[in-house]
Design an enzyme around this catalytic site. Structure first.
Site, PDB file in Angstrom:
ATOM      1  N   ASP A  64     -10.301  25.334 -18.341  1.00 17.45           N
ATOM      2  CA  ASP A  64     -11.264  26.437 -18.264  1.00 17.45           C
ATOM      3  C   ASP A  64     -11.954  26.753 -19.596  1.00 17.45           C
ATOM      4  O   ASP A  64     -12.979  27.410 -19.617  1.00 17.45           O
ATOM      5  CB  ASP A  64     -10.570  27.714 -17.743  1.00 17.45           C
ATOM      6  CG  ASP A  64      -9.290  28.045 -18.512  1.00 17.45           C
ATOM      7  OD1 ASP A  64      -8.987  27.351 -19.494  1.00 17.45           O
ATOM      8  OD2 ASP A  64      -8.589  29.003 -18.125  1.00 17.45           O
ATOM      9  N   HIS A  65     -11.426  26.272 -20.705  1.00 19.15           N
ATOM     10  CA  HIS A  65     -11.976  26.634 -22.018  1.00 19.15           C
ATOM     11  C   HIS A  65     -13.004  25.615 -22.524  1.00 19.15           C
ATOM     12  O   HIS A  65     -14.136  25.960 -22.822  1.00 19.15           O
ATOM     13  CB  HIS A  65     -10.864  26.732 -23.066  1.00 19.15           C
ATOM     14  CG  HIS A  65     -10.002  27.954 -22.982  1.00 19.15           C
ATOM     15  ND1 HIS A  65      -9.189  28.233 -21.918  1.00 19.15           N
ATOM     16  CD2 HIS A  65      -9.813  28.970 -23.862  1.00 19.15           C
ATOM     17  CE1 HIS A  65      -8.536  29.371 -22.140  1.00 19.15           C
ATOM     18  NE2 HIS A  65      -8.897  29.840 -23.313  1.00 19.15           N
ATOM     19  N   ASP A 119      -1.116  31.028 -23.336  1.00 17.57           N
ATOM     20  CA  ASP A 119      -2.336  31.804 -23.549  1.00 17.57           C
ATOM     21  C   ASP A 119      -1.919  33.264 -23.641  1.00 17.57           C
ATOM     22  O   ASP A 119      -1.093  33.742 -22.845  1.00 17.57           O
ATOM     23  CB  ASP A 119      -3.319  31.601 -22.396  1.00 17.57           C
ATOM     24  CG  ASP A 119      -4.684  32.160 -22.767  1.00 17.57           C
ATOM     25  OD1 ASP A 119      -5.582  31.368 -23.118  1.00 17.57           O
ATOM     26  OD2 ASP A 119      -4.847  33.403 -22.729  1.00 17.57           O
ATOM     27  N   ARG A 379     -12.005  40.611 -26.589  1.00 19.50           N
ATOM     28  CA  ARG A 379     -11.875  40.496 -28.051  1.00 19.50           C
ATOM     29  C   ARG A 379     -13.250  40.500 -28.697  1.00 19.50           C
ATOM     30  O   ARG A 379     -14.154  39.817 -28.221  1.00 19.50           O
ATOM     31  CB  ARG A 379     -11.165  39.190 -28.426  1.00 19.50           C
ATOM     32  CG  ARG A 379      -9.731  39.213 -28.005  1.00 19.50           C
ATOM     33  CD  ARG A 379      -8.946  38.015 -28.496  1.00 19.50           C
ATOM     34  NE  ARG A 379      -7.555  38.259 -28.177  1.00 19.50           N
ATOM     35  CZ  ARG A 379      -6.698  37.343 -27.753  1.00 19.50           C
ATOM     36  NH1 ARG A 379      -7.086  36.087 -27.639  1.00 19.50           N
ATOM     37  NH2 ARG A 379      -5.461  37.675 -27.470  1.00 19.50           N
ATOM     38  N   SER A 533      -4.823  35.473 -30.280  1.00 20.81           N
ATOM     39  CA  SER A 533      -4.504  34.393 -29.343  1.00 20.81           C
ATOM     40  C   SER A 533      -3.135  33.785 -29.610  1.00 20.81           C
ATOM     41  O   SER A 533      -2.529  33.992 -30.658  1.00 20.81           O
ATOM     42  CB  SER A 533      -5.583  33.319 -29.427  1.00 20.81           C
ATOM     43  OG  SER A 533      -5.119  32.210 -30.140  1.00 20.81           O
ATOM     44  N   ARG A 535      -2.644  30.576 -29.857  1.00 22.61           N
ATOM     45  CA  ARG A 535      -2.821  29.187 -30.295  1.00 22.61           C
ATOM     46  C   ARG A 535      -1.819  28.799 -31.376  1.00 22.61           C
ATOM     47  O   ARG A 535      -1.815  29.352 -32.471  1.00 22.61           O
ATOM     48  CB  ARG A 535      -4.277  28.953 -30.750  1.00 22.61           C
ATOM     49  CG  ARG A 535      -4.721  29.743 -31.943  1.00 22.61           C
ATOM     50  CD  ARG A 535      -6.227  29.658 -32.158  1.00 22.61           C
ATOM     51  NE  ARG A 535      -6.926  30.389 -31.102  1.00 22.61           N
ATOM     52  CZ  ARG A 535      -8.121  30.954 -31.236  1.00 22.61           C
ATOM     53  NH1 ARG A 535      -8.774  30.859 -32.372  1.00 22.61           N
ATOM     54  NH2 ARG A 535      -8.670  31.607 -30.231  1.00 22.61           N
TER      55      ARG A 535
HETATM   56  C1  MIC Z   1      -8.326  33.249 -26.626  1.00 24.58           C
HETATM   57  O1  MIC Z   1      -8.730  34.093 -25.835  1.00 24.58           O
HETATM   58  O2  MIC Z   1      -8.342  33.397 -27.859  1.00 24.58           O
HETATM   59  C2  MIC Z   1      -7.768  31.951 -26.077  1.00 24.58           C
HETATM   60  C3  MIC Z   1      -8.685  30.867 -26.456  1.00 24.58           C
HETATM   61  O3  MIC Z   1      -7.689  32.007 -24.675  1.00 24.58           O
HETATM   62  C4  MIC Z   1      -6.375  31.781 -26.687  1.00 24.58           C
HETATM   63  C5  MIC Z   1      -5.777  30.471 -26.477  1.00 24.58           C
HETATM   64  C6  MIC Z   1      -6.153  29.461 -27.494  1.00 24.58           C
HETATM   65  O4  MIC Z   1      -6.667  29.735 -28.565  1.00 24.58           O
HETATM   66  O5  MIC Z   1      -5.870  28.308 -27.209  1.00 24.58           O
HETATM   67  C7  MIC Z   1      -5.357  32.842 -26.285  1.00 24.58           C
HETATM   68  O6  MIC Z   1      -5.730  33.962 -26.016  1.00 24.58           O
HETATM   69  O7  MIC Z   1      -4.143  32.582 -26.362  1.00 24.58           O
HETATM   70 FE1  SF4 Z   2     -10.571  32.506 -21.744  1.00 26.85          FE
HETATM   71 FE2  SF4 Z   2      -9.074  33.621 -23.660  1.00 26.85          FE
HETATM   72 FE3  SF4 Z   2     -11.501  34.571 -23.091  1.00 26.85          FE
HETATM   73 FE4  SF4 Z   2      -9.569  34.905 -21.369  1.00 26.85          FE
HETATM   74  S1  SF4 Z   2      -9.680  35.765 -23.426  1.00 26.85           S
HETATM   75  S2  SF4 Z   2     -11.649  34.251 -20.895  1.00 26.85           S
HETATM   76  S3  SF4 Z   2      -8.410  33.010 -21.588  1.00 26.85           S
HETATM   77  S4  SF4 Z   2     -11.024  32.553 -23.944  1.00 26.85           S
END
Ligand code: MIC
Ligand code: SF4
Length: 639
Positions: A64-65, A119, A379, A533, A535
């Site tokens: 999805d990313h 996530d 965010r 996140s 990550r």
């Molecule tokens: C995000 O919203 O920052 C992400 C991308 O979904 C991350 C995951 C990632 O960086 O791989 C998250 O929230 O954990």
């Molecule tokens: Fe995707 Fe993370 Fe954004 Fe949710 S917060 S839509 S999981 S990038």
């Protein structure tokens, strides 16, 4: 003893430890979820553990990313994930099917069960009464291998909801209000439980908006009870058999209680650059906008997008605003297409994106320089949208859609009466884009693209750590600061040597080259270091550059665990101690002191001073660190 919802689910899954606050517990994980930008690494790590089949009840691998596919890298990763899921026993949700959290809520979440996801927004399923916890990919790989999840028993905060949502006020305003009250650090070490008479006035997707954005409080998870509203939602998803009732005991005791009267709320907006910088929309009325973006795992349900369509109906997007809409799932998109709401959005001039994270993670739709962008996301860290000098505001879909029409931040209450959006009693169900694991795993060949680089490894923890301070940062450093995302960097998630060039690149473009020249060193931060996140690349890539310890006033939960998982020491920088860029540090007798659980002695060779640095490590984490990380620890026979 009467129990909270949290205690009931944890007690049901407890493998070791007891229910004493702060103590280490291990819980059984029923389900896992991974997504493409953390999942590739998680499956590579699962493979490194040498276990032939997943050992969970259900694991789903979502894509999805990384959806722009400007080169072959992401498409290769998707193919790797599809073949790995088939072989090792996971379900695979194909690109285009939607955002992991929205989909997991719709199709798989189960009240009373546990879900570990790579996530940070995995608590979304708390809207169904499921205990969802975000973790680094390696912890999820371990859970896929049947290893329990370890952590400290969180404290439990009850948010007692009263009243109902007034017209134009939404679940987003509830969680923005909680963020205003508690801040982005306010949930650290806690599970937020929602209760009280107001709960019955919220649908499951509304509850999920609240549990989703509980991640921004730093909370371990957020939970709603499972009641008749939950049953109604599951029935509408063709899953009534999955429903069980779940409620806390009437006299359960909580560590703290927050009273929140929903009927007194007004539309709220989070100002740049933090989700807790919350003010009433009225205070920002008239701020001109360049972009409005609607979607993300927080606000892209059928109800949300029907609300948007009703506001856009017969109107046109303001000439100075770009309106982009990304539906949360293929189910939502298909329902909007069938009932005409999609045509309404198109007629109003909205740019419709595929069902994915999209602009939320800077995967396209970066606004112009110096822009103001208003988003229904979770965010608004600086630069996350892809434009470093843009101002990102966060609000519910009502404020977003109203503002897209006027071209400036607008209180939706000035639009008159809202349309009545009925909660559907039947969703459109089509799981055709979810592939079950292969019947014959032996026959499946796992396909790896050339961008997948071998996992960097390190040996056991050194006894003396030496090096310079490579960066000094302030409070609330996010993992977006440490390991930025966006369309250019995200496709490198399965290639640590390549992605490590971008570590801290937004704060200091020379960081990576300096770290390499110095042969590694130390990072210094303030409070709540590593928020945001999950990550693990924010630990793994600095480790690959030779960073051996982070000294900060305090750490965010998931990042603290990720540092340990990759053998980096998270040390507490005592109040009153300051370190400067370039200071040369030496930490001796590391192994013996950690084994004896004594503070470490940090000698600042440059200033000639030294100080003691404490740390928060459970006995298991001590062993993980001594081994040089979780993979080494598991290979040595630890669990
Ligand atoms: C995000 O919203 O920052 C992400 C991308 O979904 C991350 C995951 C990632 O960086 O791989 C998250 O929230 O954990
Ligand atoms: Fe995707 Fe993370 Fe954004 Fe949710 S917060 S839509 S999981 S990038």
């Amino acid at each position: 003893m009467p129990r909270t919802l949290t205690q009931k689910i944890i007690a049901d899954h407890l493998v070791s430890g007891d229910l004493k606050p702060g103590g280490e517990i291990a819980i059984r994980i029923d389900q896992t979820l991974t997504q493409d930008v953390t999942g590739t690494m998680a499956f590579l790590q699962f493979e490194a553990l040498g276990i032939p089949r997943l050992r969970t009840d259900l694991s789903v691998s979502y894509v999805d990313h990384n959806m722009l596919q400007t080169g072959f890298e992401s498409a290769d990763d998707h193919r790797y994930l599809q073949s790995a899921a088939a072989k090792y026993g996971a379900h695979f949700s194909r690109p285009g099917n939607g955002i992991c959290h929205q989909l997991h809520l719709e199709r798989f979440g189960l009240p009373g069960q546990t879900l570990l996801g790579s996530d940070s927004h995995t608590p979304t399923c708390g809207g169904l009464g499921m205990l969802g916890i975000g973790a680094g990919g390696l912890d999820v790989a371990a859970a896929m291998a049947g290893i329990p999840f370890y952590g400290s028993l969180p404290r439990v905060t009850l948010v007692r909801l009263a009243g109902g949502l007034p017209p134009w006020i939404s679940a987003k305003d509830v969680i923005l209000e909680v963020l205003r009250l508690l801040s982005v650090k306010g949930g650290v070490g806690r599970i937020m439980e929602y209760g009280g008479p107001g709960v019955a006035n919220l649908s499951v997707p509304e509850r999920a908006t609240i549990t989703n954005m509980g991640a921004e409080l730093g909370a371990t998870s957020s939970l709603f009870p499972s009641d008749e509203r939950t049953r109604f939602f599951l029935r509408a998803q063709g899953r009534e058999a999955d429903w069980t009732a779940l409620a806390p005991d009437a006299d359960a005791e909580y560590d703290d209680i927050i009273e929140l009267d929903m009927s007194a709320l007004e539309p709220l907006v989070a100002k740049p650059h933090s989700p807790d910088n919350v003010v009433p929309t009225a205070e920002l009325s008239g701020v001109p906008l360049d972009q409005v973006a609607i979607g993300s795992c927080t606000n892209s349900s059928y109800q949300d997008l029907m609300t948007v369509a009703a506001i856009l109906d017969g109107r046109c997007v303001h000439p100075s605003v770009d309106l982009v809409i990304a539906p949360g799932s293929r189910q939502v998109l298909a329902m909007l297409a069938r009932n005409g709401a999609l045509a309404t959005m198109i007629a109003a001039g909205a740019r419709i994106l595929e069902a994915s994270c999209g602009p939320c993670i800077g995967m396209g739709q970066a606004p112009p320089s110096g822009a103001a962008t208003l988003r229904s996301f979770n965010r608004n860290f600086q630069g996350r949208c892809g434009t470093q000098d843009a101002d990102t505001y966060l609000a519910g879909v009502e404020v977003c859609a109203a503002s897209a029409i006027t071209g400036e931040i607008t209180d939706p209450r000035q639009l008159g009466d809202p349309a009545d959006i009925p909660v559907p009693d039947e969703f459109l169900i089509d799981d055709g884009m979810i592939l079950p694991p292969a019947d014959d795993p032996e026959a499946v060949e796992v396909r790896r693209g050339p961008t997948i680089a071998p996992l960097p490894t390190r040996g056991p923890l050194e006894d003396t750590l030496r090096g310079r301070v490579l960066l000094v940062a302030g409070d609330n450093v996010t993992t977006d600061d440490i390991m930025p995302a966006g369309a250019k960097i995200l496709p490198l998630r399965s290639n640590i040597p390549a992605i490590s060039r971008y570590v801290f690149s937004r704060l200091d473009p020379d960081f990576a080259s300096r770290a390499r020249e110095e042969g590694g060193g130390f990072v210094v931060g303030g409070a709540n270091y590593g928020q945001g996140s999950s990550r693990e690349h924010a630990a793994l890539a600095p480790m690959a550059l030779g960073v051996r310890a982070v000294l900060a006033r305090s750490f965010a939960r998931i990042h603290h665990a990720n540092l340990i998982n990759f053998g980096l020491l998270p040390l507490k920088l005592p109040q009153g101690q300051a370190l400067a860029l370039g200071d040369e540090l030496e930490i001796g007798e590391v192994r013996a002191r950690i084994e004896a659980r004594q503070p470490l002695l940090v000698a600042n060779v440059t200033s000639g001073k030294s100080f003691e640095a404490a740390y928060d490590l459970t006995p298991r984490q001590t062993h993980i660190l001594l081994a040089g990380g979780l993979l080494n620890y598991i290979k040595e026979g630890g669990i």
